[in-house]
Enzyme design. Structure first.
Site, PDB file in Angstrom:
ATOM      1  N   ARG A   1      31.742  42.782  20.188  1.00 42.22           N
ATOM      2  CA  ARG A   1      32.016  44.200  20.459  1.00 42.22           C
ATOM      3  C   ARG A   1      30.708  44.827  20.920  1.00 42.22           C
ATOM      4  O   ARG A   1      29.659  44.188  20.910  1.00 42.22           O
ATOM      5  CB  ARG A   1      32.661  44.925  19.257  1.00 42.22           C
ATOM      6  CG  ARG A   1      32.370  44.447  17.882  1.00 42.22           C
ATOM      7  CD  ARG A   1      31.003  44.743  17.375  1.00 42.22           C
ATOM      8  NE  ARG A   1      30.534  46.059  17.703  1.00 42.22           N
ATOM      9  CZ  ARG A   1      29.280  46.398  17.847  1.00 42.22           C
ATOM     10  NH1 ARG A   1      28.328  45.484  17.700  1.00 42.22           N
ATOM     11  NH2 ARG A   1      28.903  47.617  18.148  1.00 42.22           N
ATOM     12  N   GLY A   2      30.799  46.105  21.343  1.00 45.29           N
ATOM     13  CA  GLY A   2      29.638  46.759  21.954  1.00 45.29           C
ATOM     14  C   GLY A   2      29.775  46.615  23.460  1.00 45.29           C
ATOM     15  O   GLY A   2      30.000  45.504  23.970  1.00 45.29           O
ATOM     16  N   ALA A   3      29.652  47.746  24.159  1.00 46.75           N
ATOM     17  CA  ALA A   3      29.994  47.766  25.593  1.00 46.75           C
ATOM     18  C   ALA A   3      29.286  46.680  26.429  1.00 46.75           C
ATOM     19  O   ALA A   3      29.958  45.912  27.137  1.00 46.75           O
ATOM     20  CB  ALA A   3      29.734  49.166  26.149  1.00 46.75           C
TER      21      ALA A   3
ATOM     22  N   GLN B   1      30.469  49.110  11.513  1.00 43.74           N
ATOM     23  CA  GLN B   1      29.461  48.444  12.355  1.00 43.74           C
ATOM     24  C   GLN B   1      28.043  48.813  11.913  1.00 43.74           C
ATOM     25  O   GLN B   1      27.115  48.033  12.088  1.00 43.74           O
ATOM     26  CB  GLN B   1      29.641  48.846  13.829  1.00 43.74           C
ATOM     27  CG  GLN B   1      30.863  48.267  14.508  1.00 43.74           C
ATOM     28  CD  GLN B   1      32.041  49.201  14.439  1.00 43.74           C
ATOM     29  OE1 GLN B   1      32.183  49.979  13.494  1.00 43.74           O
ATOM     30  NE2 GLN B   1      32.922  49.141  15.416  1.00 43.74           N
TER      31      GLN B   1
ATOM     32  N   ASP C   1      30.068  54.052  25.393  1.00 47.49           N
ATOM     33  CA  ASP C   1      30.984  53.061  25.980  1.00 47.49           C
ATOM     34  C   ASP C   1      31.358  53.411  27.402  1.00 47.49           C
ATOM     35  O   ASP C   1      31.767  52.560  28.186  1.00 47.49           O
ATOM     36  CB  ASP C   1      32.236  52.927  25.124  1.00 47.49           C
ATOM     37  CG  ASP C   1      31.900  52.145  23.869  1.00 47.49           C
ATOM     38  OD1 ASP C   1      31.326  52.750  22.948  1.00 47.49           O
ATOM     39  OD2 ASP C   1      32.145  50.929  23.853  1.00 47.49           O
TER      40      ASP C   1
ATOM     41  N   ARG D   1      40.163  45.639  26.089  1.00 44.25           N
ATOM     42  CA  ARG D   1      39.821  46.926  25.452  1.00 44.25           C
ATOM     43  C   ARG D   1      39.635  47.952  26.572  1.00 44.25           C
ATOM     44  O   ARG D   1      38.987  47.659  27.577  1.00 44.25           O
ATOM     45  CB  ARG D   1      38.539  46.815  24.615  1.00 44.25           C
ATOM     46  CG  ARG D   1      38.744  45.993  23.338  1.00 44.25           C
ATOM     47  CD  ARG D   1      37.561  46.115  22.411  1.00 44.25           C
ATOM     48  NE  ARG D   1      37.569  47.345  21.644  1.00 44.25           N
ATOM     49  CZ  ARG D   1      36.559  47.735  20.871  1.00 44.25           C
ATOM     50  NH1 ARG D   1      35.458  47.013  20.792  1.00 44.25           N
ATOM     51  NH2 ARG D   1      36.639  48.859  20.170  1.00 44.25           N
TER      52      ARG D   1
ATOM     53  N   ASN E   1      31.982  57.500  22.928  1.00 41.95           N
ATOM     54  CA  ASN E   1      31.256  56.573  22.043  1.00 41.95           C
ATOM     55  C   ASN E   1      32.011  56.474  20.723  1.00 41.95           C
ATOM     56  O   ASN E   1      33.011  57.185  20.504  1.00 41.95           O
ATOM     57  CB  ASN E   1      29.813  57.045  21.831  1.00 41.95           C
ATOM     58  CG  ASN E   1      28.961  55.970  21.171  1.00 41.95           C
ATOM     59  OD1 ASN E   1      28.978  54.812  21.611  1.00 41.95           O
ATOM     60  ND2 ASN E   1      28.247  56.299  20.117  1.00 41.95           N
ATOM     61  N   LYS E   2      31.541  55.606  19.862  1.00 44.43           N
ATOM     62  CA  LYS E   2      32.210  55.319  18.593  1.00 44.43           C
ATOM     63  C   LYS E   2      32.637  56.583  17.867  1.00 44.43           C
ATOM     64  O   LYS E   2      31.890  57.556  17.807  1.00 44.43           O
ATOM     65  CB  LYS E   2      31.246  54.488  17.728  1.00 44.43           C
ATOM     66  CG  LYS E   2      31.752  54.086  16.354  1.00 44.43           C
ATOM     67  CD  LYS E   2      33.107  53.418  16.374  1.00 44.43           C
ATOM     68  CE  LYS E   2      33.191  52.235  17.299  1.00 44.43           C
ATOM     69  NZ  LYS E   2      34.599  51.841  17.600  1.00 44.43           N
TER      70      LYS E   2
END
Ligand code: MRU
Length: 352
Positions: free
Chosen positions: A46-48, A196, A237, A89, A247-248
């Site tokens: 995960r993570g862009a 996370q 993201d 995603r 973003n998150k």
């Protein structure tokens, strides 16, 4: 250690299974684009930027697995694989960006035939992954000047080596400042519901020897209002052309609290996270994940909510550009007005 790598022998995509950290550091091997897409969806990776590099390797894998005898057949197989990967995603634009970059490259070799296309896909995926690390290092250099010796900063989600191919974006800035000898303390938002921050960022900071404490997401406003925080650092993201960011989940509330307390709020993003086709944050697709991610959390081994409870689980939120003090990119620090600053930065990357 890289979060995701290409194994030319098998061939396969190898990655750290981030779902198992911090208890176990396990590498998993993926043999098909479908497996790569599932790993992205289930957040093994995960993570862009990490998602982008993984998808690129997934497409290179599709090239290797395809039995196509000519360029047209291979192109057809690549389009199908890219479609599967693209849907894994929806919010992080690095996913589509990486796939489009590889498809474009493969297309330039159509005349040379399928073997040349296959080879080009592997080379381009490797290049993209190598560049990611180099870009993160450059962002680290640009952003470290925003941190002073003795600062306490808040960090949300995980934007470190694990969220990229290596080194990190917002966490890369913090690492660079630390490497420069600055004493830094990081308040790590735990980042519900997937944690996370508590699981991954804390694990990374431990290894880098950077001082940190985990705080509940709700506590960030308290520390900001007490004057204990010099700056907030997050990734993104997707950044719209006007500087609105996805973003998150929790980023928006954090940015609001930072503005109310006059604390600078920085978003650290490679230009591959900027989507000029999207004019403002309203148009960014926001992933809503399975409610079980919220409800399955346990407190002392017991469910946190009554049986049969319903939940909502947006994975990201949109922070309007007015709450962002500056962006740190590989071409420098961008300040408002963002539409112009972003357009200039994107032009600069295209001329390089
Ligand atoms: O759902 P995740 O863990 O993939 O979300 C990650 C984030 O929101 C990060 O802040 C973003 O991808 C930038 S990572 C360099």
């Amino acid at each position: 250690m890289r979060t995701v790598t290409w194994d030319p022998e098998i061939p396969s995509v190898r990655m750290i299974d981030q779902r198992l950290l911090p208890e176990e550091l396990v590498l998993i091997e993926l043999w098909s684009p479908q497996e790569v897409a599932d790993a992205i969806r289930q957040m093994a990776v995960r993570g862009a930027p990490a998602i982008g590099a993984t998808a690129a390797y997934g497409l290179a894998l599709a090239g290797q697995l395809s039995r196509a005898h000519n360029a047209q057949e291979l192109w057809h197989d690549l389009e199908i694989a890219a479609d599967i990967l693209r849907k894994a995603r929806p919010t992080a634009v690095n996913l589509s960006w990486a796939l489009d970059r590889l498809l474009k490259k493969a297309h330039t070799a159509i005349e040379e035939g399928p073997q040349a296309m296959r080879q080009m896909l592997i080379e381009e995926a490797q290049r993209l992954a190598d560049e990611d690390i180099e870009i993160n290092r450059r962002m680290g250099q640009h952003g470290a000047s925003l941190i002073n010796d003795g600062d306490t900063v808040i960090h949300h989600c995980n934007t470190g080596a694990l969220a990229t191919v290596d080194f990190g974006t917002a966490l890369g800035v913090i690492r660079t400042a630390h490497e420069q000898g600055k004493q830094i303390h990081v308040l790590v938002d735990e980042t519900r519901p997937r944690l996370q921050g508590a699981r991954l960022t804390a694990w990374e900071l431990d290894q880098y020897g950077i001082s940190y404490e985990i705080i509940t997401d709700n506590a960030a406003g308290y520390f900001l209002s007490r004057g204990q925080v010099a700056a907030v650092f997050v990734g993104a993201d997707r950044v719209a052309a006007n500087g609105d960011i996805a973003n998150k989940i929790g980023t928006y509330m954090l940015a609001l609290a930072a503005q109310d307390t006059d604390v600078p709020f920085y978003s650290v993003v490679p230009t591959s996270t900027i989507d000029l086709s999207i004019s403002s944050g309203e148009e960014i697709p926001v992933e809503e994940r399975d409610p079980t991610e919220v409800l399955d959390l346990k407190l002392k081994g017991k469910p946190i909510a009554p049986k049969g409870s319903h939940a909502r689980n947006p994975a990201f939120d949109i922070t309007p550009n007015r709450l962002v003090t500056a962006f740190v990119t590989e071409v420098g620090v961008l300040r408002p007005p963002y539409r112009e600053a972003i357009a200039r930065a994107m032009k600069e990357t295209q001329t390089k």
